[in-house]
Design a protein around this motif. Structure first.
Motif, PDB file in Angstrom:
ATOM      1  N   THR A 146      -1.575  53.342  21.937  1.00 52.75           N
ATOM      2  CA  THR A 146      -1.299  53.401  23.375  1.00 52.75           C
ATOM      3  C   THR A 146      -2.566  53.766  24.142  1.00 52.75           C
ATOM      4  OG1 THR A 146       0.953  54.097  22.875  1.00 52.75           O
ATOM      5  CG2 THR A 146       0.199  54.481  25.125  1.00 52.75           C
ATOM      6  N   ALA A 147      -3.259  54.794  23.659  1.00 53.09           N
ATOM      7  CA  ALA A 147      -4.485  55.234  24.334  1.00 53.09           C
ATOM      8  C   ALA A 147      -5.532  54.116  24.337  1.00 53.09           C
ATOM      9  CB  ALA A 147      -5.032  56.484  23.645  1.00 53.09           C
ATOM     10  N   GLU A 150      -4.625  51.564  26.982  1.00 52.53           N
ATOM     11  CA  GLU A 150      -4.888  52.142  28.311  1.00 52.53           C
ATOM     12  C   GLU A 150      -6.390  52.145  28.607  1.00 52.53           C
ATOM     13  OE1 GLU A 150      -0.988  55.075  28.769  1.00 52.53           O
ATOM     14  OE2 GLU A 150      -2.841  55.906  27.986  1.00 52.53           O
ATOM     15  N   ALA A 186       2.513  49.935  26.807  1.00 53.43           N
ATOM     16  CA  ALA A 186       1.067  49.906  27.034  1.00 53.43           C
ATOM     17  C   ALA A 186       0.519  48.486  26.883  1.00 53.43           C
ATOM     18  CB  ALA A 186       0.360  50.858  26.076  1.00 53.43           C
ATOM     19  N   VAL A 187       1.020  47.755  25.882  1.00 51.25           N
ATOM     20  CA  VAL A 187       0.607  46.356  25.708  1.00 51.25           C
ATOM     21  C   VAL A 187       0.987  45.552  26.961  1.00 51.25           C
ATOM     22  CG1 VAL A 187       0.965  44.230  24.374  1.00 51.25           C
ATOM     23  CG2 VAL A 187       0.790  46.420  23.179  1.00 51.25           C
ATOM     24  N   ARG A 189       1.365  46.568  30.076  1.00 52.75           N
ATOM     25  CA  ARG A 189       0.484  46.894  31.209  1.00 52.75           C
ATOM     26  C   ARG A 189      -0.855  46.174  31.075  1.00 52.75           C
ATOM     27  NH1 ARG A 189       0.586  53.101  33.454  1.00 52.75           N
ATOM     28  NH2 ARG A 189       2.537  52.870  34.580  1.00 52.75           N
TER      29      ARG A 189
END
Lengths: 280, 262
Positions: A146-147, A150, A186-187, A189
């Motif tokens: 996720t990080a 981002e 997250a992907v 976004r």
């Protein structure tokens, strides 16, 4: 629903095929027997061919080996290396298991993330490690992926990811399951920002990782012979009481059914990734 | 103590518990079922359509296990195929187009496990739902009414609010599967059920759900009336929220427990 995890001995080559024979020392030079063609291959030759047997069988590869193979020399900068698993549910034996795996694999977690250049193109790169609880996803893997997405969104970079996973890490229960939703968001976004994500399926890719960020790439490549699926073949056989087709869930089968874009043998991966990155 | 979570697992699996269609029929009015994924087939393990909740129209999607042996077999015991997830996504997108909230009822031991499901991309279908639900621009509330089996359940539970019936369970793997993988003994399921922290109380403590719905008068009119009121109240609040999508992102973003190692 395959949440298979097991430990493998330290030697990186030992992480190869499930039925791999032990290294033979008798011929002078160390050899390894290919589980596909059953012929011995000198280790030196295996190393120079990216751990691919002349018959085409792709042995499993650890994360650092892959990074060396794919990233331009000296370009990889690791990110989020300090994020490691806890034992949030106090699951019996999990803390000890993590310590053992960390010692054996030399990795802190089942995924290595960072930035790199591939063919001169800068990107974010994640590589999962089959030697770390078979690349299973717990809170730490979910957090790192996720990080990374981002970070990639903030820096407007494409993401290239190599997936290998038995699925969600059951020792973290629901927290593992929720990482599927977290990474997928997250992907999404990153994708909505118009940025490219290329995933490469390597053996095996099953369970909660297949059913989340692994399958969500714009372009999906697969190593020949890799197992790609949701439920594990053994579980399906037990449930349906039917014999499975020989090529069931193999990369070639998944390609035929329309769920990956193309097969990418290891020797061509860097060139193909470079071409794809250059096209965007 | 180890007995208790497994006893809840058994309750959650009881074929006499209300199923998805019971909730649809007793909570909503004017239900119109909409079939099919427009790709391949209609999956009877997921029922969806339009319905009225008090004075507003909603899209309602429910996993359906069936009660009798015949129903259960026809519904594949509530184990959806990729077509079920694709139908659900189609209806969610339709809800978004017309500005209707989405209400999901989750009850499955897991996504269907079989050759056809794999050939038609079970993993891809679930992944796409997770991704698309994360940015759906209308309120989504998911209620776990029985079994919340892994990714197959999560595919209908990426929501603004996730609630659980007090005897529902939510887990990354079945206790039997966990015991068989970890200890090579599926008979240790009771122990595994305790370790997995799969009860509604556990899920609330872990920050996975917002609310536990008591099972007093389960399946009777007052029970459904309470849920109807709770849904209407919650939708009222969610519909006014201009930051629905970013808040949904944050809701899942914060889940997980890691350590920092220097």
């Amino acid at each position: 629903m395959a949440f298979i995890q097991f430990l493998k001995p330290k030697n990186a080559l030992e992480e190869g095929g499930r039925t791999a024979a032990p290294i033979q020392q008798d011929a002078g030079e160390p050899e390894k027997t290919c589980p596909n063609c059953h012929k011995p291959i000198p280790l030196s030759r295996l190393w120079s061919s990216y751990l691919v047997c002349p018959c085409g069988y792709h042995f499993r590869m650890n994360a650092r080996q892959r990074i060396t193979m794919i990233a331009d020399k000296g370009s990889f900068l690791e990110l989020f290396a300090g994020i490691v698993s806890d034992n949030p549910l106090q699951f019996p034996g999990y803390t000890e298991k993590l310590e053992t795996v960390q010692n054996i694999s030399g990795e802190a977690e089942a995924v290595v993330c960072g930035t790199a250049e591939i063919g001169g193109r800068k990107c974010c790169l994640f590589v999962m490690d089959p030697g770390f609880m078979m690349g299973s996803m717990g809170s730490a893997v979910g957090e790192k992926i996720t990080a990374l997405f981002e970070y990639a969104m903030q820096k407007r970079l494409p993401v290239v990811g190599f997936t290998v996973s038995g699925g969600a890490r059951m020792q973290e229960g629901l927290l593992s399951l929720m990482q599927m939703a977290k990474t997928s968001a997250a992907v999404k976004r990153h994708s909505d920002a118009g940025l490219l994500y290329i995933a490469v399926f390597t053996d095996p890719a099953t369970g909660g990782v297949t059913a989340s960020f692994a399958m969500e790439a714009d372009i999906l490549l697969a190593e020949p012979g890799a197992t790609i699926g949701f439920a594990g073949a053994r579980v399906i056989e037990q449930t349906t009481k039917k014999a499975l087709p020989k090529e069931f869930q193999k990369a070639e089968f998944v390609l035929q059914h329309g769920f990956v874009d193309t097969l990418a043998p290891r020797s061509t991966q860097k060139q193909l990734l470079t071409r794809l990155l250059n096209a965007h | 103590m180890n007995q208790i979570p497994y006893a809840v697992v058994k309750l959650a699996r009881d074929s006499q518990r209300p199923t998805g269609l019971d909730y649809i029929q007793n909570i909503f009015a004017d239900f119109i079922e909409l079939h099919g994924d427009r790709r391949y087939a209609d999956d009877p393990a997921i029922v969806g359509g339009l319905a009225r909740l008090q004075d507003r129209y909603v899209t309602v999607i429910a996993m359906e296990k069936g009660h009798t042996a015949k129903q259960r077999s026809c519904r594949n015991f509530g184990a959806p195929h990729p077509e079920g997830y694709r139908k659900a996504l189609r209806l969610m997108k339709q809800a978004e187009k017309f500005g209707r909230p989405v209400i999901c009822f989750v009850d499955t031991s897991g996504a269907s496990c079989g050759i056809g499901a794999e050939e038609r991309g079970q993993g891809q279908a679930i992944a796409e739902n997770l991704m698309e639900l994360s940015t759906l621009c209308v309120p989504v509330i998911s209620i776990l009414i029985g079994e919340g089996g892994s990714g197959g359940a999560l595919a209908l539970a990426v929501a603004d609010r996730v609630w659980m019936l007090s005897n529902a369970v939510y887990s990354v793997i079945s206790p039997e599967g966990c015991a068989s993988i970890l200890w090579k003994d599926s008979k240790k399921a009771e122990e595994a059920a305790a370790c997995l922290k799969l009860t509604a109380g556990d899920a609330l403590r872990l920050g996975i759900i917002e609310r536990i719905l008591p099972e007093t008068e389960l399946g009777e009119k007052p029970f459904y009336d309470r849920i109807r009121r709770a849904l209407a109240e919650e939708l009222e609040a969610l519909e006014k929220d201009p930051d629905l999508v970013p808040k949904r992102y944050d809701r899942f973003r914060r889940i997980g427990q890691v350590k920092e190692r220097t």
